[in-house]
Design a protein around this motif. Structure first.
Motif, mmCIF file in Angstrom:
data_model
loop_
_atom_site.group_PDB
_atom_site.id
_atom_site.type_symbol
_atom_site.label_atom_id
_atom_site.label_comp_id
_atom_site.label_asym_id
_atom_site.label_seq_id
_atom_site.Cartn_x
_atom_site.Cartn_y
_atom_site.Cartn_z
ATOM 1 N N PHE A 78 0.796 -1.227 0.000
ATOM 2 C CA PHE A 78 0.000 0.000 0.000
ATOM 3 C C PHE A 78 0.830 1.279 0.000
ATOM 4 O O PHE A 78 0.351 2.324 -0.458
ATOM 5 C CB PHE A 78 -0.951 0.015 1.202
ATOM 6 N N ALA A 79 2.058 1.224 0.524
ATOM 7 C CA ALA A 79 2.881 2.437 0.593
ATOM 8 C C ALA A 79 3.887 2.532 -0.554
ATOM 9 O O ALA A 79 4.750 3.405 -0.551
ATOM 10 C CB ALA A 79 3.614 2.494 1.927
ATOM 11 N N ARG A 80 3.768 1.642 -1.544
ATOM 12 C CA ARG A 80 4.727 1.662 -2.651
ATOM 13 C C ARG A 80 4.578 2.942 -3.484
ATOM 14 O O ARG A 80 3.467 3.299 -3.878
ATOM 15 C CB ARG A 80 4.503 0.452 -3.556
ATOM 16 N N PRO A 81 5.663 3.618 -3.771
ATOM 17 C CA PRO A 81 5.585 4.827 -4.590
ATOM 18 C C PRO A 81 4.995 4.512 -5.970
ATOM 19 O O PRO A 81 5.413 3.574 -6.650
ATOM 20 C CB PRO A 81 7.049 5.278 -4.717
ATOM 21 N N GLY A 82 3.993 5.294 -6.364
ATOM 22 C CA GLY A 82 3.394 5.148 -7.689
ATOM 23 C C GLY A 82 2.426 4.001 -7.824
ATOM 24 O O GLY A 82 1.959 3.716 -8.938
ATOM 25 N N TRP A 83 2.083 3.338 -6.715
ATOM 26 C CA TRP A 83 1.238 2.130 -6.782
ATOM 27 C C TRP A 83 -0.168 2.458 -6.356
ATOM 28 O O TRP A 83 -0.394 3.223 -5.415
ATOM 29 C CB TRP A 83 1.826 1.050 -5.892
ATOM 30 N N ASP A 84 -1.157 1.838 -7.021
ATOM 31 C CA ASP A 84 -2.567 2.100 -6.748
ATOM 32 C C ASP A 84 -3.300 0.771 -6.604
ATOM 33 O O ASP A 84 -3.249 -0.074 -7.505
ATOM 34 C CB ASP A 84 -3.150 2.916 -7.913
ATOM 35 N N PHE A 85 -3.989 0.566 -5.480
ATOM 36 C CA PHE A 85 -4.719 -0.670 -5.229
ATOM 37 C C PHE A 85 -5.777 -0.935 -6.302
ATOM 38 O O PHE A 85 -6.130 -2.086 -6.569
ATOM 39 C CB PHE A 85 -5.365 -0.604 -3.843
ATOM 40 N N ALA A 86 -6.266 0.120 -6.929
ATOM 41 C CA ALA A 86 -7.290 -0.029 -7.971
ATOM 42 C C ALA A 86 -6.695 -0.078 -9.369
ATOM 43 O O ALA A 86 -7.440 -0.183 -10.349
ATOM 44 C CB ALA A 86 -8.302 1.112 -7.885
ATOM 45 N N GLY A 87 -5.382 -0.003 -9.489
ATOM 46 C CA GLY A 87 -4.756 0.039 -10.806
ATOM 47 C C GLY A 87 -4.572 -1.333 -11.417
ATOM 48 O O GLY A 87 -4.785 -2.371 -10.781
ATOM 49 N N ASP A 143 5.098 -6.688 -11.751
ATOM 50 C CA ASP A 143 4.513 -6.404 -10.440
ATOM 51 C C ASP A 143 4.184 -7.724 -9.753
ATOM 52 O O ASP A 143 3.564 -8.593 -10.359
ATOM 53 C CB ASP A 143 3.252 -5.549 -10.574
ATOM 54 N N LEU A 144 4.571 -7.869 -8.490
ATOM 55 C CA LEU A 144 4.410 -9.130 -7.773
ATOM 56 C C LEU A 144 3.114 -9.222 -6.975
ATOM 57 O O LEU A 144 2.849 -10.255 -6.357
ATOM 58 C CB LEU A 144 5.594 -9.342 -6.831
ATOM 59 N N VAL A 145 2.300 -8.182 -6.962
ATOM 60 C CA VAL A 145 1.087 -8.208 -6.154
ATOM 61 C C VAL A 145 0.146 -9.327 -6.614
ATOM 62 O O VAL A 145 0.037 -9.629 -7.798
ATOM 63 C CB VAL A 145 0.366 -6.841 -6.199
ATOM 64 N N GLN A 146 -0.511 -9.956 -5.633
ATOM 65 C CA GLN A 146 -1.453 -11.036 -5.935
ATOM 66 C C GLN A 146 -2.902 -10.658 -5.649
ATOM 67 O O GLN A 146 -3.820 -11.369 -6.052
ATOM 68 C CB GLN A 146 -1.088 -12.282 -5.112
ATOM 69 N N VAL A 147 -3.092 -9.539 -4.933
ATOM 70 C CA VAL A 147 -4.439 -9.070 -4.598
ATOM 71 C C VAL A 147 -4.532 -7.584 -4.882
ATOM 72 O O VAL A 147 -3.755 -6.790 -4.343
ATOM 73 C CB VAL A 147 -4.762 -9.323 -3.103
ATOM 74 N N ASP A 148 -5.442 -7.203 -5.730
ATOM 75 C CA ASP A 148 -5.803 -5.807 -5.945
ATOM 76 C C ASP A 148 -7.272 -5.799 -6.360
ATOM 77 O O ASP A 148 -7.886 -6.858 -6.523
ATOM 78 C CB ASP A 148 -4.895 -5.124 -6.980
ATOM 79 N N TYR A 159 11.594 -7.180 -1.376
ATOM 80 C CA TYR A 159 10.143 -7.257 -1.493
ATOM 81 C C TYR A 159 9.457 -6.711 -0.246
ATOM 82 O O TYR A 159 8.448 -5.994 -0.334
ATOM 83 C CB TYR A 159 9.740 -8.723 -1.718
ATOM 84 N N GLU A 160 9.993 -7.046 0.921
ATOM 85 C CA GLU A 160 9.377 -6.615 2.178
ATOM 86 C C GLU A 160 9.567 -5.121 2.451
ATOM 87 O O GLU A 160 8.950 -4.584 3.376
ATOM 88 C CB GLU A 160 9.944 -7.434 3.336
ATOM 89 N N HIS A 161 10.401 -4.468 1.633
ATOM 90 C CA HIS A 161 10.618 -3.024 1.815
ATOM 91 C C HIS A 161 10.437 -2.289 0.486
ATOM 92 O O HIS A 161 11.193 -1.390 0.133
ATOM 93 C CB HIS A 161 12.024 -2.769 2.382
ATOM 94 N N MET A 162 9.394 -2.697 -0.238
ATOM 95 C CA MET A 162 9.169 -2.079 -1.545
ATOM 96 C C MET A 162 8.784 -0.617 -1.457
ATOM 97 O O MET A 162 8.870 0.111 -2.451
ATOM 98 C CB MET A 162 8.111 -2.865 -2.328
ATOM 99 N N ASP A 163 8.343 -0.188 -0.267
ATOM 100 C CA ASP A 163 8.001 1.223 -0.120
ATOM 101 C C ASP A 163 9.231 2.117 -0.217
ATOM 102 O O ASP A 163 9.107 3.340 -0.337
ATOM 103 C CB ASP A 163 7.280 1.467 1.201
ATOM 104 N N THR A 164 10.427 1.511 -0.188
ATOM 105 C CA THR A 164 11.663 2.292 -0.330
ATOM 106 C C THR A 164 12.189 2.271 -1.766
ATOM 107 O O THR A 164 13.205 2.919 -2.050
ATOM 108 C CB THR A 164 12.758 1.732 0.596
ATOM 109 N N LEU A 165 11.509 1.550 -2.663
ATOM 110 C CA LEU A 165 11.973 1.409 -4.043
ATOM 111 C C LEU A 165 11.169 2.291 -4.990
ATOM 112 O O LEU A 165 9.964 2.462 -4.818
ATOM 113 C CB LEU A 165 11.843 -0.054 -4.502
ATOM 114 N N SER A 166 11.836 2.808 -5.981
ATOM 115 C CA SER A 166 11.146 3.572 -7.024
ATOM 116 C C SER A 166 10.324 2.615 -7.881
ATOM 117 O O SER A 166 10.560 1.398 -7.874
ATOM 118 C CB SER A 166 12.161 4.301 -7.897
ATOM 119 N N PRO A 167 9.362 3.120 -8.665
ATOM 120 C CA PRO A 167 8.606 2.248 -9.564
ATOM 121 C C PRO A 167 9.500 1.429 -10.493
ATOM 122 O O PRO A 167 9.229 0.250 -10.736
ATOM 123 C CB PRO A 167 7.724 3.226 -10.335
#
Length: 385
Positions: A37-46, A53-58, A276-284
């Protein structure tokens, strides 16, 4: 007239059509998705391309897999059992809870928060997705059980005492015994969970801690993401005897896709997991690069030596042992779950198809996909009322 009578007879003897997967109230009890949820440039509805992208739920995948909702986890890594360790963990857990609230509140026309089973049913009738909150690892509470009241106020309705290492409440399935089950504080934790009407989740707890929670709790237990030891002999999994005891006390095991084999955590995968566990520190761009490296490693050194077929064999075995009143689903999405053939939640209809082929009815499926979960949530909350 003869033809009319024949057609009428067919109409009265034909069976009603079976429900489609999306006609059930489908819940998953353990969603680690808040780490995205805190990933830069990331949108749960996108839209998120699996290649980058490694997300499995959006929200898009929830629509595709007809996942009506579930428990979004406040996960806190285990740290030192010190005043500073507790304080840091509490600050993290509060921030993660706020992040879940802030993120999901952006989509009021698509998802809503549930505090009770009735809330979940009402939200489902309104055509929205359902968001419960859970707490994976009670370590952030430190030695102050009054903080459970705070997290109850934040909407948490399901919590586990421990994660991958022993803590102040219980022994972990991933550690050597310290307390031989629950600590004295852990026994008080069980009582406070019961008092508040929160569901107890023994996932990650040792066998001895599970046994003691089962004995002490006045309400049924819910394992939010656990597999059967029948499939793979690992302490993280639950053996058939304990599954039967869980069912006998009204609880349920939400079957996971993890630990159907050894986890192949080589140096390269461990490095990727750390990022992966600290993706909020990574750019898109760095996030996309991480995903490409992850997918490439999947082809040469898969994380798990299992697939959809092995998963369904385990699911069917657990149902046979526990009964349809005591099985649900919690695949550990976005926390290491997913296998070839069931890579993300868009694959959930395949599970329904396979259960249909095994002879399970609409009533059975309704229980396993959501009914058993809501029954246990209600059972926990009734004494609190």
């Amino acid at each position: 007239m003869g033809l009319a009578l024949l057609l009428a007879g067919c109409a009265t003897t034909s069976e009603p059509p079976r429900k489609a997967h999306r006609d059930f109230l489908v819940l998953d009890t353990h969603l680690d998705t808040p780490l995205h949820f805190a990933r830069p440039g990331w949108d749960f509805a996108g839209h998120h391309d699996p290649a980058t992208d490694l997300v499995q739920v959006d929200l898009e995948r929830m629509d595709a897999g007809a996942l009506d909702g579930g428990f979004f986890a406040i996960y806190t890594d285990q740290g030192p059992l010190t005043a500073k360790g507790y304080a840091d963990a509490l600050a993290f857990a509060r921030a993660r809870s706020d992040l879940i609230d802030r993120t999901l509140s952006k989509y009021p026309s698509r998802i809503d928060f549930a505090m009770t089973a009735d809330d979940a049913r009402r939200i489902d009738r309104a055509g929205l997705r359902i968001a419960f909150k859970s707490m994976e690892n009670s370590y952030p509470l430190g030695e102050d059980l009054s903080l459970l009241q705070e997290f109850h106020g934040r909407g948490v309705r399901l919590a586990g005492p421990v994660h991958g290492a022993n803590n102040q409440f219980a022994d972990s399935s991933g550690d050597q015994p310290k307390w031989n089950g629950l600590s004295p504080l852990g026994r008080k934790w069980v009582a406070e969970m019961n008092r508040l009407g929160m569901v107890i989740d023994p996932s990650h707890a040792s066998d001895a801690a599970f046994d003691q929670m089962l004995e002490l709790s006045k309400t049924p237990l819910l394992l939010s993401h656990s597999s059967g030891r029948w499939a793979f002999d690992h302490p993280r999994n639950l053996d058939d005897g304990r599954i039967r005891k869980l069912a006998a006390k009204g609880g349920a095991i939400c079957v996971s896709t993890i630990f159907l084999s050894n986890m192949k955590m080589g140096p390269e995968r461990a490095e990727l997991f750390g990022k992966y566990e600290h993706m909020d520190t990574l750019s898109p761009a760095e996030q996309a690069d991480l995903a490409r490296k992850w997918r490439a490693l999947d082809t040469t050194e898969p994380l798990w030596a299992a697939d959809f077929e092995r998963y369904m064999a385990m699911v069917l075995h657990v149902i046979e042992v526990a009964g349809v009143d005591h099985v649900c689903f919690g695949a550990d999405w976005d926390g290491g779950g997913g296998l070839p053939g069931i890579e993300d939640i868009s694959a959930l209809p395949k599970v329904t198809e396979r259960l249909r082929a095994a002879g399970y009815s609409d009533e059975d499926l309704a229980k396993m996909w959501g009914g058993n979960i809501l029954r246990i949530v209600e059972a926990a909350q009734d004494p609190a009322r």
